[in-house]
Design a protein around this motif. Structure first.
Motif, PDB file in Angstrom:
ATOM      1  N   ALA A  30      10.179   6.492  -5.869  1.00  0.00           N
ATOM      2  CA  ALA A  30      10.591   5.263  -6.542  1.00  0.00           C
ATOM      3  C   ALA A  30      12.111   5.163  -6.611  1.00  0.00           C
ATOM      4  CB  ALA A  30       9.990   5.211  -7.943  1.00  0.00           C
ATOM      5  N   GLN A  31      12.767   6.288  -6.886  1.00  0.00           N
ATOM      6  CA  GLN A  31      14.222   6.287  -6.956  1.00  0.00           C
ATOM      7  C   GLN A  31      14.859   6.054  -5.586  1.00  0.00           C
ATOM      8  OE1 GLN A  31      16.531   6.495  -9.606  1.00  0.00           O
ATOM      9  NE2 GLN A  31      14.646   5.895 -10.657  1.00  0.00           N
ATOM     10  N   LYS A  32      14.256   6.594  -4.536  1.00  0.00           N
ATOM     11  CA  LYS A  32      14.746   6.345  -3.183  1.00  0.00           C
ATOM     12  C   LYS A  32      14.662   4.867  -2.837  1.00  0.00           C
ATOM     13  CE  LYS A  32      13.588   9.065   0.185  1.00  0.00           C
ATOM     14  NZ  LYS A  32      12.740   9.904   1.081  1.00  0.00           N
ATOM     15  N   LEU A  33      13.570   4.230  -3.240  1.00  0.00           N
ATOM     16  CA  LEU A  33      13.410   2.798  -2.987  1.00  0.00           C
ATOM     17  C   LEU A  33      14.447   1.995  -3.760  1.00  0.00           C
ATOM     18  CD1 LEU A  33      12.006   0.314  -1.917  1.00  0.00           C
ATOM     19  CD2 LEU A  33      10.231   0.609  -3.665  1.00  0.00           C
ATOM     20  N   LEU A  34      14.654   2.320  -5.033  1.00  0.00           N
ATOM     21  CA  LEU A  34      15.646   1.604  -5.831  1.00  0.00           C
ATOM     22  C   LEU A  34      17.042   1.810  -5.268  1.00  0.00           C
ATOM     23  CD1 LEU A  34      16.081  -0.164  -8.325  1.00  0.00           C
ATOM     24  CD2 LEU A  34      16.326   1.917  -9.678  1.00  0.00           C
ATOM     25  N   PHE A  35      17.332   3.007  -4.793  1.00  0.00           N
ATOM     26  CA  PHE A  35      18.630   3.303  -4.189  1.00  0.00           C
ATOM     27  C   PHE A  35      18.866   2.422  -2.966  1.00  0.00           C
ATOM     28  CE2 PHE A  35      21.795   5.915  -1.944  1.00  0.00           C
ATOM     29  CZ  PHE A  35      22.626   6.287  -2.994  1.00  0.00           C
ATOM     30  N   ALA A  36      17.827   2.211  -2.161  1.00  0.00           N
ATOM     31  CA  ALA A  36      17.948   1.345  -0.977  1.00  0.00           C
ATOM     32  C   ALA A  36      18.121  -0.113  -1.377  1.00  0.00           C
ATOM     33  CB  ALA A  36      16.716   1.514  -0.088  1.00  0.00           C
ATOM     34  N   LEU A  37      17.377  -0.563  -2.369  1.00  0.00           N
ATOM     35  CA  LEU A  37      17.474  -1.958  -2.807  1.00  0.00           C
ATOM     36  C   LEU A  37      18.853  -2.272  -3.380  1.00  0.00           C
ATOM     37  CD1 LEU A  37      13.995  -2.256  -4.573  1.00  0.00           C
ATOM     38  CD2 LEU A  37      14.654  -3.369  -2.435  1.00  0.00           C
ATOM     39  N   ALA A  38      19.464  -1.283  -4.040  1.00  0.00           N
ATOM     40  CA  ALA A  38      20.748  -1.499  -4.714  1.00  0.00           C
ATOM     41  C   ALA A  38      21.940  -1.017  -3.901  1.00  0.00           C
ATOM     42  CB  ALA A  38      20.730  -0.792  -6.068  1.00  0.00           C
ATOM     43  N   VAL A  92       0.805  -1.224   0.000  1.00  0.00           N
ATOM     44  CA  VAL A  92       0.000   0.000   0.000  1.00  0.00           C
ATOM     45  C   VAL A  92       0.837   1.273   0.000  1.00  0.00           C
ATOM     46  CG1 VAL A  92      -1.958  -1.105   1.146  1.00  0.00           C
ATOM     47  CG2 VAL A  92      -0.152  -0.049   2.526  1.00  0.00           C
ATOM     48  N   ASP A  93       2.140   1.150   0.306  1.00  0.00           N
ATOM     49  CA  ASP A  93       2.986   2.326   0.396  1.00  0.00           C
ATOM     50  C   ASP A  93       4.442   1.905   0.210  1.00  0.00           C
ATOM     51  OD1 ASP A  93       3.565   1.016   2.776  1.00  0.00           O
ATOM     52  OD2 ASP A  93       2.514   2.470   4.036  1.00  0.00           O
ATOM     53  N   ALA A  94       5.363   2.850   0.326  1.00  0.00           N
ATOM     54  CA  ALA A  94       6.777   2.553   0.091  1.00  0.00           C
ATOM     55  C   ALA A  94       7.337   1.506   1.054  1.00  0.00           C
ATOM     56  CB  ALA A  94       7.597   3.841   0.156  1.00  0.00           C
ATOM     57  N   PRO A  95       7.064   1.578   2.369  1.00  0.00           N
ATOM     58  CA  PRO A  95       7.604   0.555   3.276  1.00  0.00           C
ATOM     59  C   PRO A  95       7.103  -0.854   2.965  1.00  0.00           C
ATOM     60  CG  PRO A  95       6.982   2.504   4.520  1.00  0.00           C
ATOM     61  CD  PRO A  95       6.446   2.695   3.136  1.00  0.00           C
ATOM     62  N   SER A  96       5.801  -1.004   2.698  1.00  0.00           N
ATOM     63  CA  SER A  96       5.287  -2.343   2.387  1.00  0.00           C
ATOM     64  C   SER A  96       5.792  -2.818   1.027  1.00  0.00           C
ATOM     65  CB  SER A  96       3.756  -2.359   2.420  1.00  0.00           C
ATOM     66  OG  SER A  96       3.198  -1.407   1.532  1.00  0.00           O
ATOM     67  N   ALA A  97       5.981  -1.892   0.085  1.00  0.00           N
ATOM     68  CA  ALA A  97       6.557  -2.260  -1.215  1.00  0.00           C
ATOM     69  C   ALA A  97       7.991  -2.743  -1.054  1.00  0.00           C
ATOM     70  CB  ALA A  97       6.509  -1.063  -2.161  1.00  0.00           C
ATOM     71  N   LEU A 144      19.721  -9.176 -11.268  1.00  0.00           N
ATOM     72  CA  LEU A 144      18.865  -8.919 -10.113  1.00  0.00           C
ATOM     73  C   LEU A 144      18.543  -7.436  -9.968  1.00  0.00           C
ATOM     74  CD1 LEU A 144      20.245 -11.397  -7.425  1.00  0.00           C
ATOM     75  CD2 LEU A 144      18.335 -11.674  -9.022  1.00  0.00           C
ATOM     76  N   PHE A 145      19.482  -6.563 -10.354  1.00  0.00           N
ATOM     77  CA  PHE A 145      19.161  -5.139 -10.361  1.00  0.00           C
ATOM     78  C   PHE A 145      18.035  -4.874 -11.356  1.00  0.00           C
ATOM     79  CE2 PHE A 145      19.484  -0.905 -12.173  1.00  0.00           C
ATOM     80  CZ  PHE A 145      19.423  -0.120 -11.037  1.00  0.00           C
ATOM     81  N   GLY A 146      18.072  -5.546 -12.497  1.00  0.00           N
ATOM     82  CA  GLY A 146      17.009  -5.400 -13.487  1.00  0.00           C
ATOM     83  C   GLY A 146      15.656  -5.804 -12.913  1.00  0.00           C
ATOM     84  N   PHE A 147      15.653  -6.906 -12.130  1.00  0.00           N
ATOM     85  CA  PHE A 147      14.405  -7.310 -11.469  1.00  0.00           C
ATOM     86  C   PHE A 147      13.913  -6.202 -10.536  1.00  0.00           C
ATOM     87  CE2 PHE A 147      12.829  -8.697  -7.336  1.00  0.00           C
ATOM     88  CZ  PHE A 147      11.594  -9.226  -7.695  1.00  0.00           C
ATOM     89  N   ALA A 148      14.815  -5.687  -9.688  1.00  0.00           N
ATOM     90  CA  ALA A 148      14.437  -4.652  -8.736  1.00  0.00           C
ATOM     91  C   ALA A 148      13.929  -3.406  -9.457  1.00  0.00           C
ATOM     92  CB  ALA A 148      15.625  -4.305  -7.840  1.00  0.00           C
ATOM     93  N   GLU A 149      14.596  -3.022 -10.521  1.00  0.00           N
ATOM     94  CA  GLU A 149      14.185  -1.839 -11.272  1.00  0.00           C
ATOM     95  C   GLU A 149      12.805  -2.036 -11.884  1.00  0.00           C
ATOM     96  OE1 GLU A 149      16.472   1.254 -14.119  1.00  0.00           O
ATOM     97  OE2 GLU A 149      16.488  -0.823 -14.821  1.00  0.00           O
ATOM     98  N   ASN A 150      12.549  -3.217 -12.423  1.00  0.00           N
ATOM     99  CA  ASN A 150      11.239  -3.485 -13.012  1.00  0.00           C
ATOM    100  C   ASN A 150      10.141  -3.466 -11.952  1.00  0.00           C
ATOM    101  OD1 ASN A 150      12.186  -3.726 -15.638  1.00  0.00           O
ATOM    102  ND2 ASN A 150      12.590  -5.909 -15.443  1.00  0.00           N
TER     103      ASN A 150
END
Length: 232
Positions: free
Chosen positions: A177-185, A39-44, A155-161
């Motif tokens: 969205a960019q903040k989330l990708l930055f944390a994942l990577a 429902v939001d960035a943390p749950s995503a 795997l970065f491609g998966f996260a980005e998608n």
């Protein structure tokens, strides 16, 4: 020094412009949004991190890593077995269609762009319905990338998608969205951790596991979702 060349090859394989169509699949995330699990960035972030840690790192990523070595060794028997095992692990119609379509597209890229050896080209032609991780690992191997580098890009491609799914299906702006990708990577983040796990267990198939019941349910529910933007 081949460093710059290797880096640009990695950028090319990880680019959204690579014509494999992976961006058109949500891998169950769109249904997770529909049912209220995301429902939001943390749950995503929790959903994507769990997908990386509990699913990709334990099976798809080790399949990729083992396939990368098998392509370099030109081991047709191992590649055929890994491909069949991965295809059999897809629980429903859409994950099977996804890995078949993405694998087909990676294979076409390899045949027409990558400098394959004669043996690699022959092995590829004999694999029945090449799957995404097996074909993607060939693209990396033929591009001179190490297993770790190629898998990181995959795997970065998966996260980005996944983040792209959120930007379209969830009220999430581009900066969020960019903040989330930055944390994942991040260097010690979920993508890097999944790569490390896969490399660690790639030669120990008894430790591999594709069991992910709730993800399988999400993917099956998505097949009949009333309205949707993505294929799976």
């Amino acid at each position: 020094d081949t460093g710059p060349l290797v880096s640009t090859r990695l950028l090319q394989l990880a680019s959204p412009a690579l014509p494999v169509g992976a961006y058109s699949y949500s891998q169950g995330l769109e249904w997770a949004i529909e049912c209220g699990d995301v429902v939001d960035a943390p749950s995503a972030q929790r959903w994507i991190e769990d997908h990386l840690r509990l699913v990709l790192a334990r099976f798809e990523a080790p399949v990729y890593a083992a396939s990368h070595g098998a392509w370099l060794a030109e081991d047709a028997t191992t590649l055929a077995r890994l491909n069949a095992e991965f295809r059999a692990s897809r629980e429903s119609a859409e994950p099977r269609a996804e890995t078949a379509q993405v694998g087909f597209s990676y294979a076409a890229w390899c045949r027409d762009v990558a400098p394959l050896t004669t043996a690699q080209r022959a092995i590829l032609s004999r694999i029945d319905g090449v799957t995404a991780p097996v074909a993607a690992s060939l693209a990396a191997a033929a591009s001179g990338l190490t297993t770790e580098a190629g898998l990181t890009g995959y795997l970065f491609g998966f996260a980005e998608n996944q983040v792209m799914v959120l930007a379209k299906a969830l009220p999430m702006g581009q900066i969020a969205a960019q903040k989330l990708l930055f944390a994942l990577a991040a260097p010690s983040g979920p993508v890097a951790a999944a790569v490390a796990t896969a490399i660690k267990i790639m030669d120990h198939e008894a430790q591999w596991s594709s069991a992910s019941p709730w993800l399988a349910v999400a993917q099956m529910k998505h097949e009949t979702q009333y309205t949707r933007l993505f294929r799976s």
